[in-house]
Design an enzyme around this catalytic site. Structure first.
Site, PDB file in Angstrom:
ATOM      1  N   GLU A 150       0.832  -1.218   0.000  1.00  0.00           N
ATOM      2  CA  GLU A 150       0.000   0.000   0.000  1.00  0.00           C
ATOM      3  C   GLU A 150       0.863   1.264   0.000  1.00  0.00           C
ATOM      4  O   GLU A 150       0.593   2.208  -0.744  1.00  0.00           O
ATOM      5  CB  GLU A 150      -0.918  -0.026   1.235  1.00  0.00           C
ATOM      6  CG  GLU A 150      -1.895   1.128   1.318  1.00  0.00           C
ATOM      7  CD  GLU A 150      -2.656   1.136   2.645  1.00  0.00           C
ATOM      8  OE1 GLU A 150      -2.982   0.045   3.163  1.00  0.00           O
ATOM      9  OE2 GLU A 150      -2.902   2.232   3.163  1.00  0.00           O
ATOM     10  N   HIS A 166       8.501   0.101   5.836  1.00  0.00           N
ATOM     11  CA  HIS A 166       7.956   0.166   7.201  1.00  0.00           C
ATOM     12  C   HIS A 166       7.821  -1.238   7.756  1.00  0.00           C
ATOM     13  O   HIS A 166       7.451  -2.170   7.049  1.00  0.00           O
ATOM     14  CB  HIS A 166       6.625   0.914   7.254  1.00  0.00           C
ATOM     15  CG  HIS A 166       5.608   0.436   6.273  1.00  0.00           C
ATOM     16  ND1 HIS A 166       5.673   0.750   4.944  1.00  0.00           N
ATOM     17  CD2 HIS A 166       4.506  -0.340   6.420  1.00  0.00           C
ATOM     18  CE1 HIS A 166       4.644   0.194   4.306  1.00  0.00           C
ATOM     19  NE2 HIS A 166       3.922  -0.486   5.185  1.00  0.00           N
TER      20      HIS A 166
HETATM   21  P1  AMP Z   1       1.431  -1.871   3.576  1.00  0.00           P
HETATM   22  O1  AMP Z   1       2.077  -0.848   2.666  1.00  0.00           O
HETATM   23  O2  AMP Z   1       0.628  -2.885   2.812  1.00  0.00           O
HETATM   24  O3  AMP Z   1       2.425  -2.495   4.511  1.00  0.00           O
HETATM   25  O4  AMP Z   1       0.357  -1.108   4.473  1.00  0.00           O
HETATM   26  C1  AMP Z   1       0.508   0.237   4.833  1.00  0.00           C
HETATM   27  C2  AMP Z   1      -0.012   0.439   6.243  1.00  0.00           C
HETATM   28  O5  AMP Z   1       0.062   1.838   6.514  1.00  0.00           O
HETATM   29  C3  AMP Z   1      -1.470   0.017   6.472  1.00  0.00           C
HETATM   30  O6  AMP Z   1      -1.532  -0.867   7.588  1.00  0.00           O
HETATM   31  C4  AMP Z   1      -2.189   1.333   6.736  1.00  0.00           C
HETATM   32  O7  AMP Z   1      -3.232   1.218   7.684  1.00  0.00           O
HETATM   33  C5  AMP Z   1      -1.064   2.226   7.249  1.00  0.00           C
HETATM   34  N1  AMP Z   1      -1.286   3.645   7.014  1.00  0.00           N
HETATM   35  C6  AMP Z   1      -1.583   4.243   5.832  1.00  0.00           C
HETATM   36  N2  AMP Z   1      -1.714   5.580   5.993  1.00  0.00           N
HETATM   37  C7  AMP Z   1      -1.483   5.821   7.319  1.00  0.00           C
HETATM   38  C8  AMP Z   1      -1.486   6.997   8.126  1.00  0.00           C
HETATM   39  N3  AMP Z   1      -1.731   8.198   7.604  1.00  0.00           N
HETATM   40  N4  AMP Z   1      -1.213   6.883   9.440  1.00  0.00           N
HETATM   41  C9  AMP Z   1      -0.955   5.667   9.975  1.00  0.00           C
HETATM   42  N5  AMP Z   1      -0.945   4.523   9.274  1.00  0.00           N
HETATM   43  C10 AMP Z   1      -1.212   4.580   7.961  1.00  0.00           C
END
Ligand code: AMP
Length: 129
Positions: free
Chosen positions: A88, A93
């Site tokens: 996503e 991270h």
């Molecule tokens: P992934 O890239 O698949 O590991 O997922 C990205 C993660 O970032 C997901 O669990 C989202 O809920 C989280 N996420 C996306 N935008 C935000 C934000 N503004 N604040 C905190 N977490 C976020």
């Protein structure tokens, strides 16, 4: 264009911050698998985990370990799970997720928390570092 996590690190987008040093920033996931679900992000905007240089990779794991130990002190759970996905948000991270059962690491069921609960959880983890 900056990633959403770079915007968070720069304070352009709000976050429930848990910890920060010169290289990393940790904050609560806004759509958590479980209460205490935390993301640890290198400030350097690198897309994929294994594109990090070896030193940064090792430092990310060392920093994540400290956060995980603090989360486990605060959130009742069996253990803290670690996952790296990035489908996503293409900015490295580490997901640190309090686990009770296997489904908690699967990104299927989410928990809804109120802003006060996010606030309280972030502060409690930070206080246990
Ligand atoms: P992934 O890239 O698949 O590991 O997922 C990205 C993660 O970032 C997901 O669990 C989202 O809920 C989280 N996420 C996306 N935008 C935000 C934000 N503004 N604040 C905190 N977490 C976020």
């Amino acid at each position: 264009m900056s990633s959403i996590f770079t915007k968070i690190i720069n304070g352009e987008i709000p976050s429930y911050k848990v910890a920060e040093n010169e290289k990393f920033y940790a904050f609560l996931d806004i759509n958590p698998n479980a209460k205490g679900h935390t993301l640890v992000v290198p400030k350097e905007e690198v897309n994929k985990l294994f594109d990090l240089d070896e030193e940064s990779y090792n430092q990310l794991m060392i920093f994540s370990r400290k956060i995980a130990i603090a989360i486990e002190k605060v959130i009742p759970c069996e253990r803290i799970g670690l996952s790296v996905i990035g489908l996503e948000v293409p900015h490295v991270h580490v997901h640190l997720i309090p686990l009770q059962k296997m489904e908690d690491i699967q990104f299927i069921k989410k928990v809804k928390l109120l802003p006060e609960e996010f606030e309280k959880t972030a502060k409690a983890i930070a206080a246990n570092l």
